[in-house]
Design a protein around this motif. Sequence first.
Motif, mmCIF file in Angstrom:
data_model
loop_
_atom_site.group_PDB
_atom_site.id
_atom_site.type_symbol
_atom_site.label_atom_id
_atom_site.label_comp_id
_atom_site.label_asym_id
_atom_site.label_seq_id
_atom_site.Cartn_x
_atom_site.Cartn_y
_atom_site.Cartn_z
ATOM 1 N N VAL A 97 0.829 -1.206 0.000
ATOM 2 C CA VAL A 97 0.000 0.000 0.000
ATOM 3 C C VAL A 97 0.862 1.253 0.000
ATOM 4 O O VAL A 97 0.605 2.203 -0.763
ATOM 5 N N THR A 98 1.894 1.273 0.836
ATOM 6 C CA THR A 98 2.771 2.449 0.904
ATOM 7 C C THR A 98 3.461 2.703 -0.430
ATOM 8 O O THR A 98 3.564 3.847 -0.893
ATOM 9 N N HIS A 99 3.940 1.623 -1.055
ATOM 10 C CA HIS A 99 4.616 1.772 -2.356
ATOM 11 C C HIS A 99 3.658 2.357 -3.394
ATOM 12 O O HIS A 99 4.026 3.280 -4.143
ATOM 13 N N ILE A 105 -2.179 4.205 7.646
ATOM 14 C CA ILE A 105 -2.085 3.789 9.033
ATOM 15 C C ILE A 105 -0.719 3.176 9.355
ATOM 16 O O ILE A 105 0.086 2.940 8.469
ATOM 17 N N ASP A 106 -0.492 2.928 10.630
ATOM 18 C CA ASP A 106 0.669 2.155 11.059
ATOM 19 C C ASP A 106 0.319 0.684 10.822
ATOM 20 O O ASP A 106 -0.572 0.131 11.464
ATOM 21 N N ALA A 161 -9.495 -0.795 12.103
ATOM 22 C CA ALA A 161 -10.313 0.376 12.436
ATOM 23 C C ALA A 161 -9.631 1.221 13.507
ATOM 24 O O ALA A 161 -9.597 2.464 13.417
ATOM 25 N N ASN A 162 -9.075 0.559 14.524
ATOM 26 C CA ASN A 162 -8.395 1.301 15.581
ATOM 27 C C ASN A 162 -7.166 2.037 15.053
ATOM 28 O O ASN A 162 -6.898 3.183 15.444
ATOM 29 N N ARG A 163 -6.442 1.395 14.140
ATOM 30 C CA ARG A 163 -5.276 2.065 13.549
ATOM 31 C C ARG A 163 -5.710 3.293 12.737
ATOM 32 O O ARG A 163 -5.011 4.306 12.693
#
Length: 260
Positions: free
Chosen positions: A114-116, A174-175, A189-191
């Motif tokens: 996802v980050t890439h 998110i992390d 969801a919490n992230r």
Amino acid sequence: MIVVLPVDPPRGGLVLPELVERTPLSAANAVALYEAAVSDTVRAAADSGGEVLINYRDAETLPVEYVGDDRPNPESEIRDLVADALEDATGDLEDVRFERQVGSTRSARAGNTVTHLLEREEAGSAGILEPTAPAVGRSEIDGAAMALRRHDVVLGPSSGGHTYLAAFGVAEPIDFTDAYAPPSHATLANRTGEAGLDLGFAPMVPTVATPSGLAATTATLEARAVAGRLTATATKATLEELGVTVGDGDEIELADEGDG
């Protein structure tokens, strides 16, 4: 939206291990079911308005017991599976991207992908779609992409607190450290909340990765067949070939179990 399907090579013991441990299905049964589910999910993604990316596991990310000189190349296995899935579909194999997964855990591999896509390729949005969700349709996938116009993150809940779709529309989401820790739907969801992002949801779709999800998928596909709205034809046919039925308490049973 770039629709990412993280696909494992279909090898006994590697795919759908929870079904082998907790249902009458054998490792070979699980492989057949996994291949069918991947085929149906790939077709749904190809029919959607998104770009399909098959994120495959290779020898570097597979457990050592599933790697060896006598085994076929994981990428070739997965390419053949996707090619067969799209043979009679509207999607074209030439439009499908294949890239290897990078990372030591599922969460790391999802996060790296996802980050890439969002940061380096500057894609507008990206979604991780579980390849074990044959009941998913283009409407759920396209609906999630549309929802990203209103939300930063869109999650698709599945049975047992799992998530079949996690879509992101912001460059720094998110992390992802242990982000898929169970129950993944709540964890993701919490992230999202911790990152100060706005969260939306896609309709619920079961996966075949767990006994409860397989029971829900079996019932869903049977109902759609009665209504003439079945699209997950490969999975439905495989369930029938294996004799999978749902008994009392949503227990998975095999129709011919104990025969002979």
